[in-house]
Design an enzyme around this catalytic site. Structure first.
Site, PDB file in Angstrom:
ATOM      1  N   LYS A 148       0.863  -1.316  -0.036  1.00  0.00           N
ATOM      2  CA  LYS A 148       0.103   0.148  -0.208  1.00  0.00           C
ATOM      3  C   LYS A 148       0.794   1.336   0.007  1.00  0.00           C
ATOM      4  O   LYS A 148       0.633   2.318  -0.989  1.00  0.00           O
ATOM      5  CB  LYS A 148      -0.961   0.039   1.162  1.00  0.00           C
ATOM      6  CG  LYS A 148      -1.614   1.289   1.624  1.00  0.00           C
ATOM      7  CD  LYS A 148      -2.349   1.263   2.801  1.00  0.00           C
ATOM      8  CE  LYS A 148      -3.094   2.797   3.144  1.00  0.00           C
ATOM      9  NZ  LYS A 148      -3.328   2.911   4.363  1.00  0.00           N
ATOM     10  N   ASP A 154      -6.667   0.652   0.581  1.00  0.00           N
ATOM     11  CA  ASP A 154      -6.793   1.010   1.920  1.00  0.00           C
ATOM     12  C   ASP A 154      -8.281   0.460   2.294  1.00  0.00           C
ATOM     13  O   ASP A 154      -8.843  -0.225   1.708  1.00  0.00           O
ATOM     14  CB  ASP A 154      -6.640   2.561   2.190  1.00  0.00           C
ATOM     15  CG  ASP A 154      -7.814   3.283   1.769  1.00  0.00           C
ATOM     16  OD1 ASP A 154      -8.580   2.678   1.018  1.00  0.00           O
ATOM     17  OD2 ASP A 154      -7.824   4.570   2.097  1.00  0.00           O
TER      18      ASP A 154
END
Length: 225
Positions: A135, A154
């Site tokens: 991420k 996310d």
């Protein structure tokens, strides 16, 4: 639920998952034409640090913390040589502050010593940095270097991708793989940013506003409701 929405849903031609993903992308671009990364930074090192701090914390809170942090320690060298207790104090309000401060210090030391003070430009090298998973690496590569190698997943992207029927997985890496197969590579990161905007504004975790959602006729979650 409004009769108009139900009518649109029941009468709309069935689209493949890829077709729906592309139509969702088109609408998200129209809804949020100026969507961009919400974190404030003035260098790629600062982007990396801000992204590490954003884990399980709002961007708004991170943006309140980073001005003083970056004033005191503006680059990898200064962050790597900072007193750990001072870093902990500065980032305390972002949560999990001890682990975040430790990772920031260790990552910046590695950047300074092994990468000449510059944040690396590849996924493989970024994943070697303490506190950096896919991420964070995707955010840094996309917004720091303009390189799309994956889709940032996310909590908002995970929730909306599942509700929109684009993935059935829970694991972020598997969700990312599903999305990469459905979307053009050039749009991988702006998809995430716009989906995050939509998740904050409309498709909220506890009370999604389906009656005003511009994606309602494409959404299996609404049909289930």
């Amino acid at each position: 639920m409004g009769a108009k929405i139900i009518s649109v849903i029941t009468s709309r031609k069935q689209l493949s998952k890829k077709q729906r993903a592309l139509e969702i992308l088109v609408r998200l671009k129209r809804l949020y034409p100026d969507a961009t990364c919400s974190l404030n930074y003035s260098s790629i090192v600062q982007l990396l640090v801000a992204t590490i701090l954003s884990a399980q914390c709002t961007d708004e809170r991170v943006n309140k913390v980073t001005p003083e942090l970056f004033r005191r320690f503006p680059d990898a060298s200064s962050l790597g040589n900072a007193e750990l207790t001072e870093l902990e104090t500065l980032v305390r309000s972002t949560g999990f502050y001890r682990n975040k401060a430790k990772n920031i210090q260790a990552a910046c030391r590695m950047i300074d010593k092994e990468f000449g003070g510059e944040v690396p430009k590849t996924m493989e090298q970024l994943l070697k940095l303490p506190g950096v998973a896919r991420k964070t690496a995707n955010v840094v590569l996309a917004h720091g270097y303009g390189i799309n190698v994956g889709v940032t997943v996310d909590t908002h992207v995970k929730r909306l991708s599942q509700r929109l029927g684009l993935t059935t997985h829970q694991d972020p890496i598997r969700i990312e793989r599903d999305l990469m197969q459905l979307l053009p590579q050039a749009d991988w990161e702006n998809w995430s940013i716009r989906l995050i905007y939509h998740g904050r504004a409309v498709c909220k975790a506890r009370s999604p506003e389906c009656e005003v959602c511009q994606l309602a006729d494409l959404c299996p979650y609404l049909r289930k409701k």
